[in-house]
Design a protein around this motif. Structure first.
Motif, PDB file in Angstrom:
ATOM      1  N   GLY A  85       0.820  -1.203   0.000  1.00  0.00           N
ATOM      2  CA  GLY A  85       0.000   0.000   0.000  1.00  0.00           C
ATOM      3  C   GLY A  85       0.854   1.253   0.000  1.00  0.00           C
ATOM      4  N   PHE A  86       0.238   2.367   0.416  1.00  0.00           N
ATOM      5  CA  PHE A  86       0.944   3.650   0.412  1.00  0.00           C
ATOM      6  C   PHE A  86       0.915   4.344   1.769  1.00  0.00           C
ATOM      7  CE2 PHE A  86      -0.348   2.948  -4.010  1.00  0.00           C
ATOM      8  CZ  PHE A  86       0.900   2.994  -4.620  1.00  0.00           C
ATOM      9  N   TYR A  87       0.392   3.661   2.790  1.00  0.00           N
ATOM     10  CA  TYR A  87       0.432   4.175   4.162  1.00  0.00           C
ATOM     11  C   TYR A  87      -0.189   5.571   4.278  1.00  0.00           C
ATOM     12  CZ  TYR A  87       4.219   0.780   3.627  1.00  0.00           C
ATOM     13  OH  TYR A  87       4.967  -0.322   3.283  1.00  0.00           O
ATOM     14  N   SER A  88      -1.177   5.862   3.457  1.00  0.00           N
ATOM     15  CA  SER A  88      -1.774   7.199   3.449  1.00  0.00           C
ATOM     16  C   SER A  88      -3.267   7.084   3.745  1.00  0.00           C
ATOM     17  CB  SER A  88      -1.491   7.882   2.104  1.00  0.00           C
ATOM     18  OG  SER A  88      -1.827   9.244   2.147  1.00  0.00           O
ATOM     19  N   TYR A  89      -4.073   7.917   3.119  1.00  0.00           N
ATOM     20  CA  TYR A  89      -5.515   7.910   3.359  1.00  0.00           C
ATOM     21  C   TYR A  89      -6.160   6.835   2.483  1.00  0.00           C
ATOM     22  CZ  TYR A  89      -4.672  12.374   5.697  1.00  0.00           C
ATOM     23  OH  TYR A  89      -4.204  13.366   6.530  1.00  0.00           O
ATOM     24  N   GLN A  90      -6.216   5.620   3.005  1.00  0.00           N
ATOM     25  CA  GLN A  90      -6.663   4.470   2.232  1.00  0.00           C
ATOM     26  C   GLN A  90      -8.070   4.643   1.677  1.00  0.00           C
ATOM     27  OE1 GLN A  90      -5.803   0.408   3.752  1.00  0.00           O
ATOM     28  NE2 GLN A  90      -8.025   0.114   3.734  1.00  0.00           N
ATOM     29  N   VAL A  91      -8.980   5.177   2.476  1.00  0.00           N
ATOM     30  CA  VAL A  91     -10.368   5.345   2.022  1.00  0.00           C
ATOM     31  C   VAL A  91     -10.422   6.269   0.807  1.00  0.00           C
ATOM     32  CG1 VAL A  91     -12.633   6.267   2.632  1.00  0.00           C
ATOM     33  CG2 VAL A  91     -11.396   4.848   4.265  1.00  0.00           C
ATOM     34  N   VAL A 122      -0.560  16.342   0.364  1.00  0.00           N
ATOM     35  CA  VAL A 122      -1.378  15.830   1.472  1.00  0.00           C
ATOM     36  C   VAL A 122      -1.167  14.334   1.651  1.00  0.00           C
ATOM     37  CG1 VAL A 122      -3.746  15.437   2.260  1.00  0.00           C
ATOM     38  CG2 VAL A 122      -3.098  17.650   1.275  1.00  0.00           C
ATOM     39  N   MET A 123      -1.178  13.596   0.549  1.00  0.00           N
ATOM     40  CA  MET A 123      -1.042  12.141   0.651  1.00  0.00           C
ATOM     41  C   MET A 123       0.376  11.744   1.051  1.00  0.00           C
ATOM     42  SD  MET A 123      -4.160  11.291  -0.022  1.00  0.00           S
ATOM     43  CE  MET A 123      -4.245   9.549  -0.396  1.00  0.00           C
ATOM     44  N   SER A 124       1.387  12.434   0.522  1.00  0.00           N
ATOM     45  CA  SER A 124       2.774  12.090   0.823  1.00  0.00           C
ATOM     46  C   SER A 124       3.132  12.414   2.267  1.00  0.00           C
ATOM     47  CB  SER A 124       3.724  12.822  -0.131  1.00  0.00           C
ATOM     48  OG  SER A 124       3.555  12.382  -1.457  1.00  0.00           O
ATOM     49  N   ARG A 125       2.650  13.524   2.765  1.00  0.00           N
ATOM     50  CA  ARG A 125       2.943  13.878   4.151  1.00  0.00           C
ATOM     51  C   ARG A 125       2.374  12.823   5.098  1.00  0.00           C
ATOM     52  NH1 ARG A 125       0.923  19.546   6.682  1.00  0.00           N
ATOM     53  NH2 ARG A 125      -1.076  18.577   6.157  1.00  0.00           N
ATOM     54  N   MET A 180       1.773   9.703   4.306  1.00  0.00           N
ATOM     55  CA  MET A 180       2.558   8.494   4.075  1.00  0.00           C
ATOM     56  C   MET A 180       3.862   8.520   4.854  1.00  0.00           C
ATOM     57  SD  MET A 180       4.405   7.329   0.517  1.00  0.00           S
ATOM     58  CE  MET A 180       5.460   8.787   0.628  1.00  0.00           C
ATOM     59  N   MET A 181       4.574   9.636   4.785  1.00  0.00           N
ATOM     60  CA  MET A 181       5.878   9.726   5.438  1.00  0.00           C
ATOM     61  C   MET A 181       5.757   9.616   6.956  1.00  0.00           C
ATOM     62  SD  MET A 181       7.517  12.686   3.042  1.00  0.00           S
ATOM     63  CE  MET A 181       9.177  12.593   3.732  1.00  0.00           C
ATOM     64  N   ARG A 182       4.762  10.274   7.501  1.00  0.00           N
ATOM     65  CA  ARG A 182       4.553  10.188   8.951  1.00  0.00           C
ATOM     66  C   ARG A 182       4.204   8.770   9.372  1.00  0.00           C
ATOM     67  NH1 ARG A 182       1.062  15.829   9.609  1.00  0.00           N
ATOM     68  NH2 ARG A 182       2.832  17.171  10.159  1.00  0.00           N
ATOM     69  N   GLU A 183       3.437   8.069   8.544  1.00  0.00           N
ATOM     70  CA  GLU A 183       3.057   6.697   8.881  1.00  0.00           C
ATOM     71  C   GLU A 183       4.254   5.759   8.753  1.00  0.00           C
ATOM     72  OE1 GLU A 183       0.390   3.559  10.011  1.00  0.00           O
ATOM     73  OE2 GLU A 183       0.560   5.716  10.358  1.00  0.00           O
ATOM     74  N   ILE A 184       5.084   5.936   7.724  1.00  0.00           N
ATOM     75  CA  ILE A 184       6.291   5.131   7.608  1.00  0.00           C
ATOM     76  C   ILE A 184       7.184   5.341   8.815  1.00  0.00           C
ATOM     77  CG2 ILE A 184       8.450   4.861   6.322  1.00  0.00           C
ATOM     78  CD1 ILE A 184       6.860   5.308   3.746  1.00  0.00           C
ATOM     79  N   ALA A 185       7.315   6.593   9.248  1.00  0.00           N
ATOM     80  CA  ALA A 185       8.118   6.882  10.437  1.00  0.00           C
ATOM     81  C   ALA A 185       7.558   6.157  11.655  1.00  0.00           C
ATOM     82  CB  ALA A 185       8.171   8.392  10.683  1.00  0.00           C
ATOM     83  N   ARG A 186       6.235   6.197  11.814  1.00  0.00           N
ATOM     84  CA  ARG A 186       5.607   5.545  12.971  1.00  0.00           C
ATOM     85  C   ARG A 186       5.844   4.035  12.931  1.00  0.00           C
ATOM     86  NH1 ARG A 186       1.288   2.692  14.452  1.00  0.00           N
ATOM     87  NH2 ARG A 186       0.552   2.492  12.300  1.00  0.00           N
ATOM     88  N   LEU A 187       5.689   3.429  11.765  1.00  0.00           N
ATOM     89  CA  LEU A 187       5.867   1.997  11.637  1.00  0.00           C
ATOM     90  C   LEU A 187       7.325   1.600  11.888  1.00  0.00           C
ATOM     91  CD1 LEU A 187       3.668   1.481   8.458  1.00  0.00           C
ATOM     92  CD2 LEU A 187       3.195   0.511  10.717  1.00  0.00           C
ATOM     93  N   ALA A 188       8.251   2.374  11.338  1.00  0.00           N
ATOM     94  CA  ALA A 188       9.675   2.072  11.531  1.00  0.00           C
ATOM     95  C   ALA A 188      10.081   2.213  12.981  1.00  0.00           C
ATOM     96  CB  ALA A 188      10.524   2.975  10.641  1.00  0.00           C
ATOM     97  N   GLU A 189       9.570   3.240  13.628  1.00  0.00           N
ATOM     98  CA  GLU A 189       9.905   3.465  15.031  1.00  0.00           C
ATOM     99  C   GLU A 189       9.317   2.363  15.906  1.00  0.00           C
ATOM    100  OE1 GLU A 189      10.135   8.326  14.569  1.00  0.00           O
ATOM    101  OE2 GLU A 189       8.384   7.382  15.521  1.00  0.00           O
ATOM    102  N   GLY A 190       8.159   1.838  15.521  1.00  0.00           N
ATOM    103  CA  GLY A 190       7.554   0.757  16.287  1.00  0.00           C
ATOM    104  C   GLY A 190       8.329  -0.534  16.207  1.00  0.00           C
ATOM    105  N   ARG A 191       9.077  -0.710  15.098  1.00  0.00           N
ATOM    106  CA  ARG A 191       9.871  -1.917  14.915  1.00  0.00           C
ATOM    107  C   ARG A 191      11.298  -1.740  15.423  1.00  0.00           C
ATOM    108  NH1 ARG A 191       8.115  -7.030  12.596  1.00  0.00           N
ATOM    109  NH2 ARG A 191       6.046  -6.623  11.792  1.00  0.00           N
ATOM    110  N   ALA A 192      11.709  -0.503  15.640  1.00  0.00           N
ATOM    111  CA  ALA A 192      13.115  -0.238  16.001  1.00  0.00           C
ATOM    112  C   ALA A 192      13.417  -0.816  17.376  1.00  0.00           C
ATOM    113  CB  ALA A 192      13.367   1.256  15.987  1.00  0.00           C
TER     114      ALA A 192
END
Length: 211
Positions: free
Chosen positions: A77-83, A194-197, A199-211
């Motif tokens: 996916g793109f980790y953004s506004y899926q709906v 809007v979509m990229s911002r 996405m980037m915040r969500e990637i950061a959250r996911l990466a930090e959760g796995r770190a």
């Protein structure tokens, strides 16, 4: 509700497009990041318009990379506004898991944004630091020589075991209406921001959760 938030943000940014300057196209960048040469720049050497966005990630590049490696429709996916993406038929399912089968992108792989649209292609890959996707108006029924677009992901090492995640889009287009609609600044810039911002915040959250 995230979808309503995203829709409202897109509407506001579309309306504001004639009045915004470079700030929206360099959101989150620090120092020279917005003008630094990044992998893939040479694919669109003279863009009609471009953006570079940045976000800090409290994790090493190795923790960020898996989420970038599996990006795409029918993938992670793109980790953004899926709906919102699915309202236009993208059939996106944003995953919160690392998918082993999509961890090894190679040059030439097709990465789809929409199941019925021509794909972008992997133009460069350098784990865990860079993934470059490229597409051309010709693939969208535009005229030959009508331009090109890149979607570049770069993960840089930062002090203290952190990373800087950058995304860059560079767009050229021809004068035909199809090329302008697909790759012109309006309405694409506001939507991409809007979509990229998100996405980037969500990637950061996911990466930090796995770190």
């Amino acid at each position: 509700m995230p979808a309503l938030e995203g829709a409202a943000l897109i509407a506001v940014h579309l309306a504001a497009t004639p009045f915004v300057g470079e700030g929206r196209r360099t959101w989150g960048t620090v120092g020279t990041e917005a003008t630094d040469a990044l992998p893939g720049d040479d694919l669109v050497p003279d863009p009609r318009w471009a953006y570079t966005l940045g976000v800090d990630v409290a994790a090493l590049p190795e923790a960020v990379w898996p989420w970038i490696a599996q990006i795409g429709q029918g993938r992670g996916g793109f980790y953004s506004y899926q709906v919102l993406e699915n309202l236009v038929g993208c059939r996106i399912v944003n995953t919160g898991e690392i998918l082993p089968e999509h961890q090894r992108p190679v040059v030439g792989d097709e990465i789809r944004l929409h199941p019925e649209a021509p794909p972008m292609r992997v133009a460069a890959v350098d784990p865990p630091h860079a993934l470059v996707l490229a597409g051309t108006p010709v693939e969208l029924d535009g005229e030959a020589g009508g331009g090109a677009a890149t979607w570049q992901f770069v993960v840089r090492d930062a002090p203290g075991g952190r990373s800087r995640l950058l995304t860059r889009g560079r767009y050229d287009h021809g004068d035909d209406w199809g090329s302008r609609l697909a790759f012109g600044r309006f309405p694409l810039e506001a939507i991409a921001f809007v979509m990229s911002r998100r996405m980037m915040r969500e990637i950061a959250r996911l990466a930090e959760g796995r770190a």
